[in-house]
Motif scaffolding. Structure first.
Motif, PDB file in Angstrom:
ATOM      1  N   PHE A  24      -6.619  -1.163  21.129  1.00 52.75           N
ATOM      2  CA  PHE A  24      -7.632  -1.570  22.080  1.00 52.75           C
ATOM      3  C   PHE A  24      -9.014  -1.739  21.497  1.00 52.75           C
ATOM      4  O   PHE A  24      -9.634  -2.773  21.635  1.00 52.75           O
ATOM      5  CB  PHE A  24      -7.681  -0.529  23.217  1.00 52.75           C
ATOM      6  N   ILE A  25      -9.499  -0.761  20.765  1.00 58.53           N
ATOM      7  CA  ILE A  25     -10.923  -0.630  20.522  1.00 58.53           C
ATOM      8  C   ILE A  25     -11.516  -1.732  19.665  1.00 58.53           C
ATOM      9  O   ILE A  25     -12.678  -2.081  19.800  1.00 58.53           O
ATOM     10  CB  ILE A  25     -11.228   0.743  19.880  1.00 58.53           C
ATOM     11  N   ALA A  26     -10.710  -2.285  18.758  1.00 57.24           N
ATOM     12  CA  ALA A  26     -11.289  -3.139  17.730  1.00 57.24           C
ATOM     13  C   ALA A  26     -11.987  -4.362  18.291  1.00 57.24           C
ATOM     14  O   ALA A  26     -13.082  -4.704  17.874  1.00 57.24           O
ATOM     15  CB  ALA A  26     -10.201  -3.591  16.751  1.00 57.24           C
ATOM     16  N   ARG A 255     -12.842   5.871  13.347  1.00 55.05           N
ATOM     17  CA  ARG A 255     -13.752   4.823  13.823  1.00 55.05           C
ATOM     18  C   ARG A 255     -13.462   3.517  13.074  1.00 55.05           C
ATOM     19  O   ARG A 255     -13.156   3.536  11.878  1.00 55.05           O
ATOM     20  CB  ARG A 255     -15.199   5.247  13.596  1.00 55.05           C
ATOM     21  N   VAL A 256     -13.535   2.403  13.784  1.00 60.18           N
ATOM     22  CA  VAL A 256     -13.553   1.093  13.157  1.00 60.18           C
ATOM     23  C   VAL A 256     -15.002   0.784  12.813  1.00 60.18           C
ATOM     24  O   VAL A 256     -15.877   0.863  13.688  1.00 60.18           O
ATOM     25  CB  VAL A 256     -12.984   0.006  14.088  1.00 60.18           C
ATOM     26  N   THR A 309      -8.479   1.201   4.872  1.00 62.69           N
ATOM     27  CA  THR A 309      -8.663   2.511   5.487  1.00 62.69           C
ATOM     28  C   THR A 309      -9.168   3.481   4.444  1.00 62.69           C
ATOM     29  O   THR A 309      -8.654   3.524   3.328  1.00 62.69           O
ATOM     30  CB  THR A 309      -7.338   3.025   6.072  1.00 62.69           C
ATOM     31  N   THR A 310     -10.162   4.253   4.805  1.00 59.70           N
ATOM     32  CA  THR A 310     -10.703   5.257   3.897  1.00 59.70           C
ATOM     33  C   THR A 310     -10.958   6.529   4.685  1.00 59.70           C
ATOM     34  O   THR A 310     -10.996   6.513   5.922  1.00 59.70           O
ATOM     35  CB  THR A 310     -11.999   4.760   3.224  1.00 59.70           C
ATOM     36  N   ALA A 325     -11.812   6.110   8.553  1.00 58.58           N
ATOM     37  CA  ALA A 325     -12.481   4.867   8.933  1.00 58.58           C
ATOM     38  C   ALA A 325     -11.597   3.674   8.611  1.00 58.58           C
ATOM     39  O   ALA A 325     -10.965   3.623   7.555  1.00 58.58           O
ATOM     40  CB  ALA A 325     -13.820   4.734   8.210  1.00 58.58           C
ATOM     41  N   THR A 326     -11.568   2.723   9.520  1.00 59.77           N
ATOM     42  CA  THR A 326     -10.885   1.458   9.303  1.00 59.77           C
ATOM     43  C   THR A 326     -11.954   0.383   9.157  1.00 59.77           C
ATOM     44  O   THR A 326     -12.809   0.223  10.034  1.00 59.77           O
ATOM     45  CB  THR A 326      -9.954   1.127  10.476  1.00 59.77           C
ATOM     46  N   ILE A 327     -11.897  -0.361   8.043  1.00 60.73           N
ATOM     47  CA  ILE A 327     -12.928  -1.339   7.718  1.00 60.73           C
ATOM     48  C   ILE A 327     -12.302  -2.731   7.787  1.00 60.73           C
ATOM     49  O   ILE A 327     -11.533  -3.122   6.908  1.00 60.73           O
ATOM     50  CB  ILE A 327     -13.502  -1.086   6.304  1.00 60.73           C
TER      51      ILE A 327
END
Length: 849
Positions: A24-26, A255-256, A309-310, A325-327
């Motif tokens: 959803f969030i992205a 968090r994205v 992802t980091t 975190a997803t970048i």
């Protein structure tokens, strides 16, 4: 954001936020362009924003967190982008980073404004008991400052012998010892309560006195003032009712974020008396992937221009946590393949979140070669390749997977893998232990061939007793004879827990204590070995029928057998405690067992695990795809721990069947599986593949001629095969698969290009070069095609055929000049040897792609 309640768990936050991220969030991802454009209207998301602050005592502080929602969806940290003001200004002060400190009792309003924000944010602030100083706690206040400054690190005073006659416990895990070291050793000259600023502890830390470690704490900083206050208050260990930290919470946990963006973290400690405290400026931070993310000592994570992802590890005292975190790259992904199973659903969902287009599907010939090498450890035959590529059956890839799982090579390849992990090592004593190593390997291979459920396999190994000739699993206890090594290997191999560090001190990156280490070791404390004859395979392994206990040498406390993360077990003396250990370990409720295995196999097929390293499963080393790891484990358990079904599920996925050729966007992807990652063949598979192409056979000592390298039972062949050694076959000294080297060096290239071993393979008397040179019925082009189909599972290009024809003609021309020096037959044979040599030295051959 209100302060998290003591009942809120980081894992719950992580699961809910990861679900939001993927489902959803992205929203529409953004690139590195600024999101603070004048026309970008942002609104504050109060669920993820600090809305009130309450400070009790002058030493308390609070890190604000302000989160905005973009118009198109998605969250954005604006903590350091707003301008703060306080009304009235006598209650609290707020700096540009959003750090709040008290100035006096009262109530105030913190205003946060920013261009592009639809309305200013008002945060209520209340300060009480400003004139009542909270006593300094040595374990809760002083030790964390020393840890944060690096004083008790392994490279400084945290070594067992300390440094320059001053020692501390590693990372402050033994505060009682540290208190004695500081206040009692050297007659207390390090601390001077009458004039705290003259204490060596402060003078060296701030650089007023020469210090080998340099300046660790700035003078008059909060850390300096706290240590000075502790000294001036009389060096107390802490109040009698001093609470202990029960857990820490990191917000946000997921968090994205934007490439090149940042995210402020807020860390809260929850204490045994029900209170909580902001420890953002006291906790330790470490970026797990420094090439993707930096993090400072204020908890600000800054992200680099990379997609994926980091994670950041956070530690306070013995408590650890992680932020993930997803970048995104931010590109549309309109052509995602239709998922075959849950693997594809979760992988493609994340690729969509990342805006990272995957590569196209690989060709049929590429897939067949890839899956044959990965499942059976061999190249497909020419006939297999031709039949497979000619077939129009839509289910032919799944059928090939099933056929290979029943191939003799499957058991050989994975027995080779597990023999290395389980350290089936002869160690130069093959004459004495051959029956054991051969028998143990045969047991592993038979288990895999019969598709024995993995929980049964693990149970049989852990609980093995008797003689190796009647119960081959007993042989593992010969290879790993020390009880401490036995427990450490079992934890690492089957649970993915590297618990060795906890033998001497609290694990620096995990929750495991010395009690956890020795409690787990107690399961192996009743093993006895009866030497019957001189040959080790005649020894008998048995349970001594004594109470299972292990003593913590630091506390001298006897510990009962305790599963990792579990409670001590009451086990009668007549019962072998390893039975209980196996039951707990292989239970579907065990949080480690299934995840460890599926992650290990995922790495086998993809070249990298969902968790890296594959046998280091911990909360501070999160998976790149946590939901996928969870689902793989559940599927594995539901299948009855079926290893072949796991291989089938992975290989039938569209994810596994992506091309290794990157598109213009995913060439830098190393963790999201947007493409297949090429990897060099392992030593044994490469040697067998070269032999298959050249038509040669292996000839190892103590083995029948023609045995495949993947079928070797132990390490003894390493002694007489430079090829296996130079290409990284493990010596089986440890349980870590990292012992198998995939690195490239000059000696490998030289060995392939110009070694006696390679020449013997190429010039084998009944090899392919001889047969091709003597074959007068087939055309040269057909013979070149057969060679390429065998080596790289495809037809040669026109240019490759032309090069081969030209070289063969050149050799024949040389023979025509002087047939006595180079006969026509010899010229033809050498010509084909050269062509084979060229093909097996190409990257296309040497890599699985």
């Amino acid at each position: 954001m209100t302060t998290p309640s003591p009942t809120r768990r980081p894992s719950e936050c992580r699961i809910s936020l990861v679900l939001s991220l993927w489902m959803f969030i992205a929203g529409p991802a953004v690139g590195t362009a600024s999101v603070f454009a004048a026309d970008a209207q942002l609104s504050i998301d109060r669920t993820h924003t600090t809305t009130s602050v309450e400070l009790v005592a002058p030493s308390e502080s609070r890190q604000l967190l302000l989160t905005a929602t973009r118009p198109g969806g998605g969250l954005l940290d604006v903590t350091r982008n707003v301008v703060y003001s306080v009304t009235p200004s006598t209650v609290v002060e707020v700096d540009a980073t959003g750090f709040v400190k008290p100035l006096g009792n009262g109530t105030a309003t913190i205003n946060a404004q920013m261009e592009g924000l639809d309305s200013p944010l008002e945060i209520s602030a209340v300060v009480t008991s400003f004139h009542v100083q909270r006593p300094v706690s040595f374990p809760n206040d002083v030790v964390p400052q020393l840890t944060r400054a690096g004083c008790n690190g392994g490279a400084c005073h945290g070594t067992p012998k300390g440094r320059n006659n001053f020692r501390l416990s590693l990372l402050g895990f033994e505060p009682r010892d540290d208190y004695e070291f500081l206040t009692r050793e050297s007659k207390g000259r390090r601390l001077f309560p009458a004039a705290p600023e003259r204490s060596l502890l402060l003078q060296k830390a701030c650089g007023e006195t020469p210090h080998g470690g340099g300046i660790r704490i700035q003078k008059h900083s909060d850390s300096y003032d706290l240590l000075k206050r502790w000294i001036s208050e009389g060096l107390s260990y802490g109040p009698q009712n001093d609470p202990t930290v029960k857990r820490i919470d990191i917000f946000p946990s997921d968090r994205v974020v934007n490439r090149g963006g940042s995210q402020q973290l807020v860390v809260t400690a929850f204490f045994s008396d029900g209170t909580f405290r902001d420890i953002t400026r006291v906790a330790e931070y470490k970026a797990n992937q420094p090439d993707m993310c930096d993090v400072d000592h204020h908890g600000l994570a800054t992200f680099k221009d990379m997609t994926g992802t980091t994670s950041v590890m956070i530690r306070f005292q013995e408590h650890v946590g992680a932020f993930m975190a997803t970048i995104p790259l931010g590109l549309p992904t309109p052509d995602l393949p239709t998922p075959t199973n849950f693997i594809d659903e979760l992988i493609f969902a994340k690729l969509e979140t990342l805006g990272l287009p995957p590569s196209e599907a690989c060709h049929d010939s590429t897939f067949l070669r890839r899956v044959s090498l990965d499942i059976a450890g061999r190249l497909p035959t020419v006939q297999e390749t031709r039949e497979f590529t000619a077939s129009h059956d839509s289910g032919k890839r799944a059928a090939a997977v099933n056929r290979l799982l029943d191939d003799v090579g499957y058991a050989d390849l994975f027995a080779n893998k597990w023999a290395g992990i389980l350290r089936n090592k002869a160690g130069g004593n093959l004459e004495q232990v051959a029956r054991e190593t051969f028998g143990f390997h045969a047991w592993i291979r038979a288990s895999l061939s019969a598709n024995k459920p993995f929980d049964h396999f693990a149970t049989e190994l852990i609980t093995a007793r008797g003689r190796p000739d009647t119960n081959p699993a007993v042989s593992w206890y010969r290879a790993v004879s020390d009880p401490k090594d036995q427990m450490a290997d079992i934890a690492q191999v089957f649970l993915g827990v590297r618990i060795q560090c906890a033998q001497c001190h609290h694990h620096p990156y995990e929750k495991w204590t010395q009690d956890d280490y020795h409690g787990f070791a107690a399961f192996f404390s009743t093993i006895g070995r009866k030497e019957v004859r001189k040959l080790p395979e005649d020894d008998i392994l048995y349970h001594k029928r004594i109470p299972a206990i292990a003593q913590n040498p630091h506390t001298n406390v006897d510990l009962k057998p305790t599963p990792l993360g579990g409670e001590p077990l009451e086990i009668p003396a007549e019962r072998d405690p390893r039975i209980d250990l196996a039951e707990v370990m292989t239970s579907p409720a065990n949080p480690f067992f299934a995840k460890m295995l599926v992650n290990r196999y995922w790495k086998h097929f993809f070249g990298r695990g969902l968790v890296e390293p594959e046998d280091d499963m911990r909360v501070t080393n999160p998976a790149t795809h946590p939901l996928l790891l969870e689902q793989l484990a559940k599927s594995f358990v539901a299948s009855g721990y079926d290893l072949k079904n796991l291989c089938r599920t992975i290989c039938n996925s569209q994810t596994y069947q992506r091309s290794s050729f990157p598109n213009q966007h995913n060439s830098n992807d190393e963790q999201n599986f947007a493409r297949y990652y090429p990897r060099r063949l392992t030593a044994e598979v490469m040697l067998d593949a070269i032999n298959d192409v050249a038509g040669a056979r292996n000839n190892f000592n103590h083995q029948p001629v023609g045995v495949r390298a993947i079928a070797l039972p132990d390490d003894s062949a390493n002694n007489d095969s430079f090829f296996l050694r130079v290409f990284g076959r493990p010596q089986m000294d440890t349980a870590c698969e990292c012992e198998r080297s995939a690195s490239a060096d000059l000696s490998q290239s030289l060995h392939l290009i110009n070694s006696d071993a390679m020449q013997r393979i190429l010039s084998a008397s009944d090899g392919r070069a001889v047969k091709l040179s003597r074959d007068k019925d087939s055309g040269i082009q057909a013979k070149v095609a057969e060679l390429y189909l065998q080596a790289v599972s495809r037809e040669p290009t026109d240019s490759e055929v032309s090069v081969a024809l030209a070289h063969l003609k050149k050799k024949q021309d040389q023979s025509a000049v002087d047939p006595q020096v180079l006969s026509p037959d010899q010229a033809a044979r050498e010509g084909w040897e050269d062509i084979i040599w060229v093909v097996v030295n190409t990257k296309e051959f040497l890599f699985n792609h």
